[in-house]
Design a protein around this motif. Sequence first.
Motif, mmCIF file in Angstrom:
data_model
loop_
_atom_site.group_PDB
_atom_site.id
_atom_site.type_symbol
_atom_site.label_atom_id
_atom_site.label_comp_id
_atom_site.label_asym_id
_atom_site.label_seq_id
_atom_site.Cartn_x
_atom_site.Cartn_y
_atom_site.Cartn_z
ATOM 1 N N LEU A 56 8.930 7.350 5.425
ATOM 2 C CA LEU A 56 9.630 6.229 5.089
ATOM 3 C C LEU A 56 9.382 6.233 3.365
ATOM 4 N N LYS A 57 10.289 5.459 2.661
ATOM 5 C CA LYS A 57 10.232 5.365 1.322
ATOM 6 C C LYS A 57 10.670 4.036 1.097
ATOM 7 N N PHE A 58 9.868 3.603 -0.032
ATOM 8 C CA PHE A 58 10.117 1.961 -0.294
ATOM 9 C C PHE A 58 9.502 1.553 -1.600
ATOM 10 N N ASN A 59 9.769 0.464 -2.276
ATOM 11 C CA ASN A 59 8.818 0.066 -3.471
ATOM 12 C C ASN A 59 8.064 -0.910 -2.827
ATOM 13 N N LYS A 60 7.085 -1.153 -3.499
ATOM 14 C CA LYS A 60 6.127 -1.996 -3.008
ATOM 15 C C LYS A 60 5.707 -2.926 -4.366
ATOM 16 N N TRP A 61 5.739 -4.054 -4.492
ATOM 17 C CA TRP A 61 5.459 -4.910 -5.500
ATOM 18 C C TRP A 61 4.276 -5.971 -5.238
ATOM 19 N N GLU A 62 3.467 -6.100 -6.257
ATOM 20 C CA GLU A 62 2.374 -7.174 -6.140
ATOM 21 C C GLU A 62 2.623 -8.106 -7.238
ATOM 22 N N ILE A 63 2.170 -9.331 -7.093
ATOM 23 C CA ILE A 63 1.875 -10.465 -7.860
ATOM 24 C C ILE A 63 0.617 -10.872 -7.894
ATOM 25 N N SER A 64 -0.126 -11.102 -8.895
ATOM 26 C CA SER A 64 -1.373 -11.843 -9.206
ATOM 27 C C SER A 64 -1.186 -12.746 -10.424
ATOM 28 N N GLY A 65 -0.914 -14.002 -9.863
ATOM 29 C CA GLY A 65 -0.914 -14.931 -11.103
ATOM 30 C C GLY A 65 0.396 -14.839 -11.842
ATOM 31 N N ASP A 66 0.409 -14.442 -13.190
ATOM 32 C CA ASP A 66 1.740 -14.033 -13.876
ATOM 33 C C ASP A 66 1.991 -12.583 -13.940
ATOM 34 N N GLU A 67 0.984 -11.763 -13.411
ATOM 35 C CA GLU A 67 1.260 -10.427 -13.683
ATOM 36 C C GLU A 67 1.875 -9.723 -12.509
ATOM 37 N N ARG A 68 2.890 -8.766 -12.792
ATOM 38 C CA ARG A 68 3.569 -8.413 -11.610
ATOM 39 C C ARG A 68 3.625 -6.744 -11.919
ATOM 40 N N ARG A 69 3.474 -5.908 -10.811
ATOM 41 C CA ARG A 69 3.524 -4.548 -10.907
ATOM 42 C C ARG A 69 3.991 -3.877 -9.543
ATOM 43 N N GLY A 70 4.426 -2.749 -9.804
ATOM 44 C CA GLY A 70 5.256 -2.203 -8.718
ATOM 45 C C GLY A 70 5.011 -0.627 -8.647
ATOM 46 N N CYS A 71 4.990 -0.006 -7.429
ATOM 47 C CA CYS A 71 5.087 1.284 -7.343
ATOM 48 C C CYS A 71 6.080 1.878 -6.345
ATOM 49 N N ILE A 72 6.376 3.124 -6.335
ATOM 50 C CA ILE A 72 7.303 3.735 -5.359
ATOM 51 C C ILE A 72 6.432 4.315 -4.537
ATOM 52 N N ALA A 73 6.752 4.244 -3.112
ATOM 53 C CA ALA A 73 5.704 4.668 -2.136
ATOM 54 C C ALA A 73 6.425 5.718 -0.941
ATOM 55 N N THR A 74 5.831 6.728 -0.520
ATOM 56 C CA THR A 74 6.214 7.477 0.223
ATOM 57 C C THR A 74 5.201 7.474 1.459
ATOM 58 N N VAL A 75 5.390 7.197 2.822
ATOM 59 C CA VAL A 75 4.611 7.511 3.663
ATOM 60 C C VAL A 75 5.261 8.218 5.022
ATOM 61 N N LEU A 76 3.975 9.069 5.447
ATOM 62 C CA LEU A 76 4.631 9.698 6.923
ATOM 63 C C LEU A 76 3.817 8.927 7.988
ATOM 64 N N LEU A 77 4.748 8.853 9.060
ATOM 65 C CA LEU A 77 4.234 7.967 10.125
ATOM 66 C C LEU A 77 4.350 8.765 11.321
ATOM 67 N N SER A 78 3.501 8.819 12.363
ATOM 68 C CA SER A 78 3.689 9.432 13.473
ATOM 69 C C SER A 78 3.786 8.837 14.671
ATOM 70 N N SER A 79 4.600 8.822 15.556
ATOM 71 C CA SER A 79 4.225 8.032 16.839
ATOM 72 C C SER A 79 4.059 8.686 17.996
ATOM 73 N N LYS A 80 3.572 10.205 17.758
ATOM 74 C CA LYS A 80 3.345 10.984 18.656
ATOM 75 C C LYS A 80 1.956 10.454 19.779
ATOM 76 N N ASP A 81 2.309 10.617 20.939
ATOM 77 C CA ASP A 81 1.221 10.201 21.969
ATOM 78 C C ASP A 81 0.810 8.673 21.949
ATOM 79 N N LEU A 82 1.559 7.823 21.198
ATOM 80 C CA LEU A 82 1.375 6.643 21.253
ATOM 81 C C LEU A 82 2.490 5.689 21.917
ATOM 82 N N SER A 83 2.092 4.687 22.758
ATOM 83 C CA SER A 83 3.182 3.659 23.222
ATOM 84 C C SER A 83 3.531 2.864 21.989
ATOM 85 N N PRO A 84 4.849 2.480 21.797
ATOM 86 C CA PRO A 84 5.258 1.785 20.970
ATOM 87 C C PRO A 84 4.401 0.475 20.417
ATOM 88 N N SER A 85 3.729 -0.212 21.451
ATOM 89 C CA SER A 85 2.951 -1.038 21.056
ATOM 90 C C SER A 85 2.048 -1.046 20.430
#
Length: 425
Positions: free
Chosen positions: A370-399
């Motif tokens: 997964l790739k996405f941009n993540k943003w945070e605001i705290s009061g007037d300040e705003r900052r963001g980052c680009i994130a990459t995440v690896l997820l696995s669904s092995k041996d798990l039920s979707p729930s």
Amino acid sequence: MDRLSSSARVMIVSDLDHTMVDHHDSENLSLLRFNALWEAYYRHDSLLVFSTGRSPTLYKELRKEKPMLTPDITIMSVGTEITYDTSMVPDEGWVEVLNQKWDRNIVMEETSKFSELKLQAETEQRPHKVSFYVQKDKAQEVMKTLSDKLVKRGLDVKIIYSGGMDLDILPQGAGKGQALAYLHKKFKTEGKLPQNTLVCGDSGNDAELFTIPEVHGVMVSNAQEELLHWHAENAKNNPKVIHATERCASGIIQAIGHFNLGPSISPRDVMDSSDSVPENFEPGHDIVRFFLFLERWRRAEMEYSELYLAGLKALSFPSSAFVHPSGIEQSILDCTNALRSSYGDEQGKQYRVWVDQVTTTEIGSNIWLLKFNKWEISGDERRGCIATVLLSSKDLSPSEGFTWVHMHQTWVDGAGAKDHTDWVC
Ligand code: GLC
Ligand code: MG
């Protein structure tokens, strides 16, 4: 626009001011509700189109002020400028269509004879759009007389009144509705006509969106008189158009539910995350849910419990690594410790987190990148980052959701990022 290889499941075409964006909602809660819904369940197979009266300059300003998502297609200047993707590549074919029977100089010359018309800011004057302010009580008469004059000069134009103050003059073939019809035609040629289109608006320049065949439409509860009037005269008996009882983006969510276009419960409306697992489990939903947890945890909107931290640990690989945007690598233990000490540290501040443009690729069996941009605001300040995440669904039920294998984040803009030592994860 090649992001989707087949028809979009849903295409949302929404106006911005007072439709997607509520200028009376200082915390932007309805917009954030929509964002979470879109990224969790729609981003991977649907299209988001913003259609605004704003020029590129004012559109960019709005993006800085409000927690808006990045659309797949941006239609600006009242349907006269269509651009694609993040890089906002213009549609040259559309420009050619608009050049027909259009002469900006004649429009300027004729309008200068009307003392009731006050020219808008220079940024809002565009190649195929000339814009003025005109008082409500003068609008109808000015539009009629001006229209006759321009016809006599051989032009075929469209004059639109919006928000009880703005008057736009465009080529006849332009406008938000025509721009959407053009996109539909283009998608049809490529064999990618969206399965459902929902148009959303609040004012005069949105009216023609509701005339496009086959579309569902929502006029948000706070719609302007001129749009409601147009609807009463032209589309009253069309069951595909509703007047929402909710304002702005919440009205859009309401319409998604009303027309059964897909999930319509925003992850932000679900307090206990275990209740929010939909039938078709989406990796994007896991990302949205995790960062929503982070927001609620730091705002102390949930009770402190070690169980949450143990739960997170259980959902990570023992050897998982999280690369913090500062470049420091953290183990799952470091992350849990950072979370523990950040409980409530944003309490009482206007702290919000949202993710944008979540893309998901199944890169192997049960492994998702997964790739996405993540943003945070705290009061007037705003900052963001680009994130990459690896997820696995092995041996798990979707729930049970996914196992987090790896996360890597990088500041969107290097400047000042070093100072953000309070960034948790
Ligand atoms: C936006 C534009 C303005 C236009 C109005 C109505 O506010 O900035 O130029 O007149 O939309 O379409
Ligand atoms: Mg509007």
